[in-house]
Write an enzyme that holds these catalytic residues in place. Sequence first.
Site, PDB file in Angstrom:
ATOM      1  N   TYR A   1      35.608  33.916  53.163  1.00 58.09           N
ATOM      2  CA  TYR A   1      36.112  34.111  51.786  1.00 58.09           C
ATOM      3  C   TYR A   1      35.923  32.841  50.975  1.00 58.09           C
ATOM      4  O   TYR A   1      35.385  32.873  49.858  1.00 58.09           O
ATOM      5  CB  TYR A   1      37.594  34.498  51.847  1.00 58.09           C
ATOM      6  CG  TYR A   1      38.254  34.620  50.482  1.00 58.09           C
ATOM      7  CD1 TYR A   1      38.055  35.738  49.686  1.00 58.09           C
ATOM      8  CD2 TYR A   1      39.082  33.605  50.003  1.00 58.09           C
ATOM      9  CE1 TYR A   1      38.665  35.847  48.432  1.00 58.09           C
ATOM     10  CE2 TYR A   1      39.688  33.708  48.751  1.00 58.09           C
ATOM     11  CZ  TYR A   1      39.483  34.832  47.977  1.00 58.09           C
ATOM     12  OH  TYR A   1      40.086  34.927  46.736  1.00 58.09           O
TER      13      TYR A   1
ATOM     14  N   ALA B   1      33.977  30.205  51.454  1.00 56.34           N
ATOM     15  CA  ALA B   1      32.571  29.841  51.220  1.00 56.34           C
ATOM     16  C   ALA B   1      31.930  30.795  50.212  1.00 56.34           C
ATOM     17  O   ALA B   1      31.100  30.380  49.392  1.00 56.34           O
ATOM     18  CB  ALA B   1      31.805  29.851  52.540  1.00 56.34           C
TER      19      ALA B   1
HETATM   20  N1  LIG Z   1      45.477  37.294  44.620  1.00 56.70           N
HETATM   21  C1  LIG Z   1      45.209  35.984  44.695  1.00 56.70           C
HETATM   22  O1  LIG Z   1      46.063  35.152  45.097  1.00 56.70           O
HETATM   23  C2  LIG Z   1      43.858  35.464  44.303  1.00 56.70           C
HETATM   24  C3  LIG Z   1      43.641  34.073  44.294  1.00 56.70           C
HETATM   25  C4  LIG Z   1      42.409  33.580  43.912  1.00 56.70           C
HETATM   26  C5  LIG Z   1      41.412  34.457  43.540  1.00 56.70           C
HETATM   27  N2  LIG Z   1      41.627  35.800  43.578  1.00 56.70           N
HETATM   28  C6  LIG Z   1      40.529  36.694  43.193  1.00 56.70           C
HETATM   29  O2  LIG Z   1      40.960  37.623  42.215  1.00 56.70           O
HETATM   30  C7  LIG Z   1      40.204  38.836  42.352  1.00 56.70           C
HETATM   31  C8  LIG Z   1      41.140  40.029  42.422  1.00 56.70           C
HETATM   32  O3  LIG Z   1      41.986  39.851  43.535  1.00 56.70           O
HETATM   33  P1  LIG Z   1      43.304  40.736  43.744  1.00 56.70           P
HETATM   34  O4  LIG Z   1      44.299  39.829  44.348  1.00 56.70           O
HETATM   35  O5  LIG Z   1      43.639  41.479  42.513  1.00 56.70           O
HETATM   36  O6  LIG Z   1      42.798  41.757  44.888  1.00 56.70           O
HETATM   37  P2  LIG Z   1      43.368  43.183  45.341  1.00 56.70           P
HETATM   38  O7  LIG Z   1      44.726  43.409  44.789  1.00 56.70           O
HETATM   39  O8  LIG Z   1      43.152  43.260  46.805  1.00 56.70           O
HETATM   40  O9  LIG Z   1      42.388  44.238  44.609  1.00 56.70           O
HETATM   41  C9  LIG Z   1      41.034  44.257  44.993  1.00 56.70           C
HETATM   42  C10 LIG Z   1      40.241  45.162  44.071  1.00 56.70           C
HETATM   43  O10 LIG Z   1      38.873  45.121  44.496  1.00 56.70           O
HETATM   44  C11 LIG Z   1      38.438  46.419  44.867  1.00 56.70           C
HETATM   45  N3  LIG Z   1      37.646  46.345  46.093  1.00 56.70           N
HETATM   46  C12 LIG Z   1      38.024  45.792  47.283  1.00 56.70           C
HETATM   47  N4  LIG Z   1      37.047  45.966  48.201  1.00 56.70           N
HETATM   48  C13 LIG Z   1      36.058  46.647  47.589  1.00 56.70           C
HETATM   49  C14 LIG Z   1      34.808  47.144  48.024  1.00 56.70           C
HETATM   50  N5  LIG Z   1      34.382  46.997  49.280  1.00 56.70           N
HETATM   51  N6  LIG Z   1      34.043  47.816  47.139  1.00 56.70           N
HETATM   52  C15 LIG Z   1      34.480  48.000  45.865  1.00 56.70           C
HETATM   53  N7  LIG Z   1      35.650  47.558  45.393  1.00 56.70           N
HETATM   54  C16 LIG Z   1      36.431  46.894  46.250  1.00 56.70           C
HETATM   55  C17 LIG Z   1      39.701  47.240  45.118  1.00 56.70           C
HETATM   56  O11 LIG Z   1      39.421  48.614  44.859  1.00 56.70           O
HETATM   57  P3  LIG Z   1      40.213  49.789  45.683  1.00 56.70           P
HETATM   58  O12 LIG Z   1      41.588  49.862  45.074  1.00 56.70           O
HETATM   59  O13 LIG Z   1      39.404  51.012  45.418  1.00 56.70           O
HETATM   60  O14 LIG Z   1      40.247  49.370  47.119  1.00 56.70           O
HETATM   61  C18 LIG Z   1      40.665  46.621  44.114  1.00 56.70           C
HETATM   62  O15 LIG Z   1      40.501  47.190  42.840  1.00 56.70           O
HETATM   63  C19 LIG Z   1      39.324  38.628  43.584  1.00 56.70           C
HETATM   64  O16 LIG Z   1      38.059  38.175  43.184  1.00 56.70           O
HETATM   65  C20 LIG Z   1      40.039  37.533  44.341  1.00 56.70           C
HETATM   66  O17 LIG Z   1      39.184  36.810  45.200  1.00 56.70           O
HETATM   67  C21 LIG Z   1      42.826  36.326  43.950  1.00 56.70           C
END
Ligand SMILES: NC(=O)c1ccc[n+]([C@@H]2O[C@H](COP(=O)([O-])OP(=O)(O)OC[C@H]3O[C@@H](n4cnc5c(N)ncnc54)[C@H](OP(=O)(O)O)[C@@H]3O)[C@@H](O)[C@H]2O)c1
Length: 231
Positions: free
Chosen positions: A154, A156
Site C-alpha cells: 500500500y 509503495a
Molecule cells: N482512510 C484513511 O485513513 C486514508 C488515509 C490516507 C489515504 N486514504 C486514501 O483515501 C482513498 C479512499 O479511502 P477510504 O478510506 O475512503 O476507503 P474505503 O472506505 O475502504 O472505500 C474504498 C472505496 O474504493 C472502492 N474500491 C475498493 N476496492 C475496489 C476495487 N477492487 N475495484 C473498484 N473499486 C474498489 C470501494 O467500492 P465498493 O464499496 O464497491 O467496495 C469504495 O468505494 C484511498 O485512496 C485511500 O488510500 C485513506
Amino acid sequence: MKTLNNKWALVTGSSRGIGRAIAKALAERGCNLVLHARSLENLAATVADIKAYNIQYHLVSGELDSPEGVAAVIDGVKAGPGYVDILFNNAAINNVSTPVFEFTQAEWMRTFQINLFSMVQLCAAFGPGMRERGFGRIINTTSGIAGQPDLAPYSASKAAVDKYTQDLAVEFKDCNVLVNHVDPGWIRTDLGGPNAWEDVDSVIPGMLVPALLDDNGPTGRFYAAQDFKGL
Ligand SMILES: NC(=O)c1ccc[n+]([C@@H]2O[C@H](COP(=O)([O-])OP(=O)(O)OC[C@H]3O[C@@H](n4cnc5c(N)ncnc54)[C@H](OP(=O)(O)O)[C@@H]3O)[C@@H](O)[C@H]2O)c1
C-alpha cells in the site's frame, strides 16, 4: 461558494468513506457526477446523498483489479456523459498488516493494479480529451503513510502515485489540465479503521481544493486535506 456547474466529475470509489464525502461535496457545488463502485447496489447511499441537488448523475460499476475491469469503467463513462472534466482517483485498497517479507507477489501486484495502474489507465482514457477541451482537473488520492513495513505494498503504491502525479503534471503543463495529489489524513473509514484520528467529514473542504483551482492554477502540487479542516 465557488461552483462547478455543468462540469462532469468521475469519483472512483464513491460508494463509501472519503469518496462518498467527495461526491456529496461536489454535488453541493453543482457538479454533475459519475459515481463508481464495484457494484451499482453499493452506490445506493451516495445516490440518496446527492438526490437533493440539482445535478445530473450517472452510475458505473467495475472492478479496478484488472485492465479489463478498468476498461469497463471507462466504457461506462462513455455510455453516460462520454467524458469527464474532473477525474477524482479515489478508490484504493489497503493491505492486511503482514510481516514485510511475507507479502505474496500476488498481493503486491493486486495492490499496485488497484491503487496505481487503474489510475494510469483512467488518466490515459480521459486526460487527452481534457487537453482538447482546454479544461481538466486530475486529482490523485495519496497517503501520508510512513514507516510501516507491514503495509509496504500500500505504502509503495502511494509513493508511486505521488511520482506519477508529478510527471503527469509536466505532461499537461500550459494546457489548463491541472494534476495534483491530495492526502485526506488518517480517517475513520473501512480502510482507515476505527482508531484513525479524524472523522470522514473532516476531509471536506480539503479534498475539493484541487478540483476548485482557478484556470492555469497550481499543478503537480501536494495538498493535505486536514490543513483545510473546519474552513
Ligand atoms: N482512510 C484513511 O485513513 C486514508 C488515509 C490516507 C489515504 N486514504 C486514501 O483515501 C482513498 C479512499 O479511502 P477510504 O478510506 O475512503 O476507503 P474505503 O472506505 O475502504 O472505500 C474504498 C472505496 O474504493 C472502492 N474500491 C475498493 N476496492 C475496489 C476495487 N477492487 N475495484 C473498484 N473499486 C474498489 C470501494 O467500492 P465498493 O464499496 O464497491 O467496495 C469504495 O468505494 C484511498 O485512496 C485511500 O488510500 C485513506
